[in-house]
Design a protein around this motif. Sequence first.
Motif, mmCIF file in Angstrom:
data_model
loop_
_atom_site.group_PDB
_atom_site.id
_atom_site.type_symbol
_atom_site.label_atom_id
_atom_site.label_comp_id
_atom_site.label_asym_id
_atom_site.label_seq_id
_atom_site.Cartn_x
_atom_site.Cartn_y
_atom_site.Cartn_z
ATOM 1 N N ALA A 66 0.610 -1.191 -0.109
ATOM 2 C CA ALA A 66 0.143 -0.038 0.133
ATOM 3 C C ALA A 66 0.897 1.232 -0.070
ATOM 4 O O ALA A 66 1.829 1.284 0.507
ATOM 5 C CB ALA A 66 -0.866 0.034 1.209
ATOM 6 N N TYR A 67 0.286 2.160 -0.670
ATOM 7 C CA TYR A 67 1.147 3.630 -0.772
ATOM 8 C C TYR A 67 0.145 4.704 -0.719
ATOM 9 O O TYR A 67 -0.940 4.592 -1.126
ATOM 10 C CB TYR A 67 1.992 3.740 -2.090
ATOM 11 C CG TYR A 67 2.913 2.410 -2.374
ATOM 12 C CD1 TYR A 67 4.000 2.491 -2.032
ATOM 13 C CD2 TYR A 67 2.407 1.420 -2.997
ATOM 14 C CE1 TYR A 67 5.067 1.417 -2.335
ATOM 15 C CE2 TYR A 67 3.207 0.294 -3.311
ATOM 16 C CZ TYR A 67 4.359 0.187 -3.038
ATOM 17 O OH TYR A 67 5.391 -0.718 -3.073
ATOM 18 N N LEU A 68 0.593 5.795 -0.497
ATOM 19 C CA LEU A 68 -0.134 7.062 -0.748
ATOM 20 C C LEU A 68 0.020 7.359 -2.014
ATOM 21 O O LEU A 68 0.873 7.080 -2.798
ATOM 22 C CB LEU A 68 0.452 8.213 -0.034
ATOM 23 C CG LEU A 68 0.291 8.507 1.504
ATOM 24 C CD1 LEU A 68 1.152 9.489 2.234
ATOM 25 C CD2 LEU A 68 -1.046 8.306 2.091
ATOM 26 N N GLU A 69 -1.358 7.516 -2.769
ATOM 27 C CA GLU A 69 -1.115 7.792 -4.132
ATOM 28 C C GLU A 69 -0.088 8.813 -4.764
ATOM 29 O O GLU A 69 -0.087 9.975 -4.080
ATOM 30 C CB GLU A 69 -2.626 8.487 -4.612
ATOM 31 C CG GLU A 69 -2.771 8.596 -6.129
ATOM 32 C CD GLU A 69 -4.136 9.087 -6.415
ATOM 33 O OE1 GLU A 69 -4.729 8.624 -7.603
ATOM 34 O OE2 GLU A 69 -4.694 9.803 -5.798
ATOM 35 N N GLY A 70 0.618 8.330 -5.776
ATOM 36 C CA GLY A 70 1.414 9.290 -6.227
ATOM 37 C C GLY A 70 3.159 9.028 -5.439
ATOM 38 O O GLY A 70 4.001 9.650 -6.098
ATOM 39 N N ASP A 71 3.321 8.168 -4.552
ATOM 40 C CA ASP A 71 4.382 8.261 -3.827
ATOM 41 C C ASP A 71 4.705 6.736 -3.507
ATOM 42 O O ASP A 71 4.325 6.158 -2.562
ATOM 43 C CB ASP A 71 4.320 9.148 -2.577
ATOM 44 C CG ASP A 71 5.603 8.969 -1.703
ATOM 45 O OD1 ASP A 71 6.728 8.417 -2.160
ATOM 46 O OD2 ASP A 71 5.598 9.553 -0.840
ATOM 47 N N ARG A 72 5.288 5.982 -4.524
ATOM 48 C CA ARG A 72 5.585 4.633 -4.173
ATOM 49 C C ARG A 72 7.109 4.559 -3.307
ATOM 50 O O ARG A 72 7.615 3.494 -3.262
ATOM 51 C CB ARG A 72 6.032 4.099 -5.615
ATOM 52 C CG ARG A 72 4.763 4.077 -6.355
ATOM 53 C CD ARG A 72 3.513 2.947 -5.921
ATOM 54 N NE ARG A 72 2.573 3.162 -6.736
ATOM 55 C CZ ARG A 72 2.189 2.341 -7.800
ATOM 56 N NH1 ARG A 72 3.251 1.593 -8.345
ATOM 57 N NH2 ARG A 72 1.208 2.519 -8.428
ATOM 58 N N THR A 73 7.707 5.604 -3.040
ATOM 59 C CA THR A 73 9.118 5.605 -2.190
ATOM 60 C C THR A 73 8.695 5.140 -0.621
ATOM 61 O O THR A 73 9.787 4.393 0.047
ATOM 62 C CB THR A 73 9.452 6.695 -2.362
ATOM 63 O OG1 THR A 73 8.740 7.985 -1.605
ATOM 64 C CG2 THR A 73 9.852 7.539 -3.441
ATOM 65 N N LYS A 74 7.619 5.462 -0.141
ATOM 66 C CA LYS A 74 7.156 5.032 1.349
ATOM 67 C C LYS A 74 5.914 4.248 1.318
ATOM 68 O O LYS A 74 4.912 4.758 1.532
ATOM 69 C CB LYS A 74 6.976 6.384 2.140
ATOM 70 C CG LYS A 74 8.163 7.406 2.022
ATOM 71 C CD LYS A 74 8.005 8.522 2.835
ATOM 72 C CE LYS A 74 9.048 9.686 2.890
ATOM 73 N NZ LYS A 74 8.846 10.692 3.377
ATOM 74 N N PRO A 75 6.242 2.827 1.359
ATOM 75 C CA PRO A 75 4.918 2.020 1.540
ATOM 76 C C PRO A 75 4.383 2.112 2.880
ATOM 77 O O PRO A 75 5.010 2.496 3.993
ATOM 78 C CB PRO A 75 5.739 0.518 1.508
ATOM 79 C CG PRO A 75 6.890 0.791 0.888
ATOM 80 C CD PRO A 75 7.515 2.014 1.087
ATOM 81 N N LEU A 76 3.218 1.989 2.644
ATOM 82 C CA LEU A 76 2.270 1.933 3.933
ATOM 83 C C LEU A 76 2.386 0.844 4.832
ATOM 84 O O LEU A 76 2.149 -0.187 4.140
ATOM 85 C CB LEU A 76 0.753 2.682 3.578
ATOM 86 C CG LEU A 76 0.681 3.822 3.036
ATOM 87 C CD1 LEU A 76 -0.668 4.170 2.756
ATOM 88 C CD2 LEU A 76 1.297 5.057 4.217
ATOM 89 N N PRO A 94 -5.718 10.004 -0.728
ATOM 90 C CA PRO A 94 -6.054 8.970 -1.321
ATOM 91 C C PRO A 94 -4.881 7.877 -1.200
ATOM 92 O O PRO A 94 -3.509 8.203 -1.084
ATOM 93 C CB PRO A 94 -6.026 9.448 -2.810
ATOM 94 C CG PRO A 94 -6.621 10.747 -2.704
ATOM 95 C CD PRO A 94 -5.823 11.403 -1.604
ATOM 96 N N VAL A 95 -5.084 6.606 -1.490
ATOM 97 C CA VAL A 95 -4.115 5.436 -1.321
ATOM 98 C C VAL A 95 -4.184 4.429 -2.355
ATOM 99 O O VAL A 95 -5.507 4.458 -3.040
ATOM 100 C CB VAL A 95 -4.340 4.843 0.107
ATOM 101 C CG1 VAL A 95 -4.094 5.780 1.054
ATOM 102 C CG2 VAL A 95 -5.742 4.058 0.239
ATOM 103 N N GLU A 96 -3.352 3.804 -2.806
ATOM 104 C CA GLU A 96 -3.486 2.848 -3.765
ATOM 105 C C GLU A 96 -2.702 1.335 -3.020
ATOM 106 O O GLU A 96 -1.823 1.339 -2.207
ATOM 107 C CB GLU A 96 -2.510 2.973 -4.771
ATOM 108 C CG GLU A 96 -2.835 4.129 -5.792
ATOM 109 C CD GLU A 96 -1.940 4.479 -6.651
ATOM 110 O OE1 GLU A 96 -0.808 3.964 -6.792
ATOM 111 O OE2 GLU A 96 -2.480 5.216 -7.830
ATOM 112 N N ILE A 97 -3.620 0.319 -3.205
ATOM 113 C CA ILE A 97 -3.012 -0.897 -2.959
ATOM 114 C C ILE A 97 -2.922 -1.741 -4.066
ATOM 115 O O ILE A 97 -3.814 -2.103 -4.696
ATOM 116 C CB ILE A 97 -4.175 -1.742 -2.090
ATOM 117 C CG1 ILE A 97 -4.563 -0.663 -0.757
ATOM 118 C CG2 ILE A 97 -3.677 -3.043 -1.332
ATOM 119 C CD1 ILE A 97 -5.728 -0.972 -0.091
ATOM 120 N N LEU A 98 -1.610 -2.391 -3.905
ATOM 121 C CA LEU A 98 -1.380 -3.138 -5.027
ATOM 122 C C LEU A 98 -1.225 -4.789 -4.685
ATOM 123 O O LEU A 98 -0.575 -5.103 -3.589
ATOM 124 C CB LEU A 98 0.126 -2.845 -5.699
ATOM 125 C CG LEU A 98 0.105 -1.393 -6.169
ATOM 126 C CD1 LEU A 98 1.887 -1.080 -6.741
ATOM 127 C CD2 LEU A 98 -0.680 -1.094 -7.383
#
Length: 593
Positions: A66-76, A94-98
């Motif tokens: 999981a990440y904050l949208e637009g920021d893949r450098t710091k996983p949640l 917003p968040v994104e979950i891959l």
Amino acid sequence: MSTSLSSDLPEIVYTVWPADLHGHRFAVKLRIARPDPHGQIIQMPSWIPGSYLIRDFSKQIETIDAYLEGDRTKPLTLERIDNDQWRLPKVNSPVEILTTVYAFDSSVRAAYLDHERGFFNPSSLCFAVKGQEHLPCALALVPSESAATAHWTIQTSLRAVKTDPKGYGFYLAKNYDDLLDHPIAFGEFQMIHWQSNGTPHAMAIQGCLHEVDAAHLATDLQAICSSTIGLFEPKVKQAPFNSYLFLVNAVLAGYGGLEHRNSTALLCRRDQLPQNAVPLDEAGYREFLGLCSHEYFHAWLVKRIQPKSFQPYQLDRRNHTRLLWLFEGFTSYYDDLQLFRSKRIDLKTYLNLLAENWNSVLRGPGRTKQSLADSSFDAWTKYYQVDENTANKVVSYYGKGALLALGLDLSIRQFTNHRKSLDDLMRLIWQTHGVNQVGIAEDGLDPLIFNLLGDGFTKIWSRFKSDYIFGVKDIPLQKWFDPKAILVSPKKQTQLERIKLQLGIRYTEINGWLKITAVLDGGAAQSAGLAAGDLLANINGQRVTSARLDQLLGSLQEDMPIAFSFYRDDLEHESMAVLHSSQAPQQFALTPA
């Protein structure tokens, strides 16, 4: 045909693409615009509606980030709550979950991916966003980068809003439940189109090695679908959907279907489909048409007419109802009846199919122990979890439910002097519970029957309930058929057929041995002490193989001792048994008068 996006995308968007064809993995990105600031929970379904078994789809998840949208450098950091739930940290953006999900289940219930085709039910790939399931959501389908998929297109009944000619792009669902009700198929298809009562229908077929006979299929399917629409809406003859899609995967060996509101996913053998320049297996094709008829009927009964206990579906636990004999059993009665009514089969064939089901139910010892109501309630742990003793403890709510529907149909016709039939009850159920989608309570059929037939039918219906729904009595169809129309007689059997019924075993061949897979209550095999897993070595001193079994059994006689030799856990055992006429269940034949 797709239309332009009329507004911004919903706050929940799923993006799915075939990420690894040879490793059988889909990639899924879930965007949540407004996650719960206290820690959003996401959950994968445990089962899929229409198939009553806990399947734990989360077990196929291989990676999740999981990440904050637009920021893949710091996983949640995702907190694992249990096997199918995760909690996001407290965030206000917003968040994104891959996720990557393994997909190699060729059934109609889950997900599959290789270099030839892709298929998934969203319940296998898409998390529920807890607390936001009621919100609209979008599904974006992205093509694979592999050259092997260059000619793939997409087939689904989900509403397209911005897609390319191959079907890739954006689809919209009213809510999470709507999303789950639309399977998605990728690949190359043979397409068949027709209209039934003005409603567009299509069949998308994968897996055939030859060109299918589209005209043959379209003619038969058009007749079946039109007949079913006319059954529920005899006046307006209007379907409850704007279009309907049959998704068919043809394989070497396999059979099954799963219903959806505007579509169905079907699995069949290739030789069950009519193909140009290939001899048609007429019995297999009839079975395929019966499968189409069954799942299509479910668009009314199950997808719109539902048990109240299914509203809404709770996909994290078992949803119990004692009404599956109605929803699956009555559908099983009508699937072949609609083939006859649409003139796809003749009366003789139809009666043979009725008799086959009747005899199959009578051959199952479980019918004397489990009621239809209990069979429905226990589907999760008994009917769908088959073991070596299933036949002795379970009765099929499909098979016996269909007999119940037939018996009720005959009783209604007799009671009303043929002025009414089960069709009238189905239409009343549709108008009362289907059009407005008000769920049926566990005892909700009672007022409908009395409304249709009056209080004079009370005694008959009470007997049906006590004897055949909540009780375990056999349904006496032989008493209800009009002998002026249908003749009921004992089924003529060869000596070999009768001996097999008396013996009471099911078996398979393994490394040249006959391995017993089930022993039926009351049969000679059980009295001899045989059990599932035994390797049958000889009968009366003669070596047993699957090739010689019929010859050996055909030489046996009633009331004469039979010697068995068998191995259990590599230890040899010997036993004796005697065939008796009482060991053979009653079997019937139906013929036109």
